[in-house]
Design an enzyme around this catalytic site. Structure first.
Site, short mmCIF file in Angstrom:
data_model
loop_
_atom_site.label_atom_id
_atom_site.label_comp_id
_atom_site.label_asym_id
_atom_site.label_seq_id
_atom_site.Cartn_x
_atom_site.Cartn_y
_atom_site.Cartn_z
N SER A 163 134.63 23.89 49.59
CA SER A 163 134.77 22.74 48.70
C SER A 163 134.77 23.23 47.26
O SER A 163 135.59 24.08 46.91
CB SER A 163 133.65 21.72 48.96
OG SER A 163 133.85 20.54 48.20
N THR A 164 133.86 22.76 46.43
CA THR A 164 133.83 23.15 45.02
C THR A 164 133.69 24.66 44.88
O THR A 164 132.79 25.26 45.43
CB THR A 164 132.66 22.45 44.30
OG1 THR A 164 132.77 21.04 44.51
CG2 THR A 164 132.69 22.76 42.82
N HIS A 189 138.27 20.96 50.52
CA HIS A 189 138.24 19.61 49.98
C HIS A 189 139.11 19.54 48.74
O HIS A 189 138.84 20.18 47.73
CB HIS A 189 136.80 19.21 49.61
CG HIS A 189 135.88 19.16 50.79
ND1 HIS A 189 134.52 19.26 50.66
CD2 HIS A 189 136.12 19.03 52.12
CE1 HIS A 189 133.96 19.19 51.85
NE2 HIS A 189 134.91 19.05 52.75
N MET A 284 129.86 21.53 47.40
CA MET A 284 128.83 20.51 47.29
C MET A 284 128.58 19.85 48.64
O MET A 284 129.48 19.75 49.47
CB MET A 284 129.28 19.42 46.30
CG MET A 284 129.37 19.85 44.85
SD MET A 284 130.19 18.58 43.83
CE MET A 284 129.25 17.10 44.26
N ASP A 287 128.90 19.08 54.25
CA ASP A 287 130.01 19.14 55.20
C ASP A 287 130.12 20.53 55.81
O ASP A 287 130.08 21.54 55.11
CB ASP A 287 131.32 18.78 54.50
CG ASP A 287 132.48 18.67 55.48
OD1 ASP A 287 132.24 18.24 56.63
OD2 ASP A 287 133.62 19.01 55.11
#
Length: 352
Positions: A163-164, A189, A284, A287
């Protein structure tokens, strides 16, 4: 602690939309607005914000050039706000490589859910450790087994969730894979319409063929499949007859995301079982934690990025804390470990 935010956008309307969204969060204070990079430069000096939101397409100065100046002269976490066009997607990906913390699509054109996450991303950005990333980050740097002749896949399949910070992390990992790497499926993401540009970017930087996943496409060695924005990606088929393929669907968000790393990892636990290898990278939230745990329970090898190399030690931490991570590694060693672990050829022998 209140996070102080400067909003930079040439559109007064968009500045108003962003401000209205952020004012709903009592932990965020809007300290100023700017309509172009020159106004923003003065505001940054005067207001010293904790986080900046920055429009990708800015007048008077290219947004990427301005971001580079911020990162070099006054490092500050930046969230990019981008239109969902191919040009906007390419610029946003470059911004993430330069050092932007994350991105959100403009709500008039994009996914409202993604824009609603802006406040959470801003608060996470305020806590991050900034790293300047070169514009040409990810130029292919060979792993210990770069040439296809030194590598033969051992029949396992790889699933990666991020993600991030994942743009940088995935470039670092996948650019070290050999051209005939194990079949690899990726969830990053990212807003819809960005993932195709991201897959194209990876394809230019990496030896394997990288594409945005399509429903029903066969899963093959030497290929990396990136989940499209706003669609879950699963491994489908059976290992016995080798008829494995990508399955896409628009089911409910899982762990707040679509695509979801949990969905991908759970499908690997169901289909690949002990012949899967799961990797959870910076990001973050939680998930991927439960899905990676399911993979490990079936005998799959599981790897988590360590805290020191993570832009956000959220997803890897959540997975580690529930025992889903079999091995924690720094980002720069993950690719080498995967390549060596999945190589059916023994290429390193210590002298007697």
């Amino acid at each position: 602690m209140t996070v102080r935010v400067l909003i930079v956008d040439d559109s007064a309307t968009m500045r108003g939309v962003i401000a209205a969204s952020l004012r709903r969060d009592p932990e965020i204070e809007i300290v100023g607005e700017a309509g172009d990079p020159y106004e923003a430069r003065s505001a940054i000096k005067e207001l010293n914000p904790d986080v900046i939101t920055l429009d990708v397409e800015m007048p008077n100065m290219n947004g990427l050039d301005f971001l580079e100046k911020i990162m070099r002269l006054r490092p500050t976490p930046v969230i990019m706000v981008s239109s969902l066009t191919s040009e906007g997607a390419r610029a946003t990906l470059q911004a993430l490589e330069i050092g932007a913390f994350d991105c959100v699509p403009k709500p008039a054109l994009g996914d409202r859910h993604e824009f609603d996450l802006l406040g959470e991303k801003i608060k996470a950005a305020a806590k991050t450790r900034l790293r300047m990333r070169p514009r040409e980050a990810g130029a292919a740097r060979p792993a210990s087994v770069t040439q296809s002749g030194n590598f033969r896949p051992d029949g396992r399949l790889i699933a990666i969730g991020a993600s991030t910070g994942g743009v940088e992390a995935l470039i670092e990992v996948l650019s070290r894979f050999p051209a005939n790497c194990p079949p690899t499926m990726v969830v990053q993401h990212m807003p819809p319409a960005f993932t195709r540009s991201f897959a194209d970017r990876l394809n230019r930087l990496c030896a394997p063929t990288v594409t945005e996943a399509q429903n029903g496409i066969a899963v093959q060695p030497g290929h990396v499949y990136v989940a499209p924005g706003d669609a879950h990606l699963e491994l489908a088929g059976t290992m016995n007859n080798g008829r494995l393929h990508c399955r896409l669907h628009d089911g409910e968000r899982v762990s707040g995301h679509r695509p979801s790393a949990d969905v991908l990892f759970t499908s690997f636990a169901r289909v690949a079982r002990g012949r899967g290898l799961g990797v959870i990278l910076t990001g973050m939230g939680r998930d991927g934690a439960e899905g990676l745990a399911a993979m490990r329970e079936t005998g799959a090898e599981t790897i988590g990025q360590d805290e020191g190399s993570s832009i956000v030690y959220g997803m890897p931490k959540a997975a580690f804390e529930i025992g889903a991570v079999g091995r924690q590694l720094p980002l720069t060693t993950i690719a080498d470990h995967i390549v060596k672990s999945t190589n059916a050829i023994s290429i390193t022998r210590e002298p007697n």
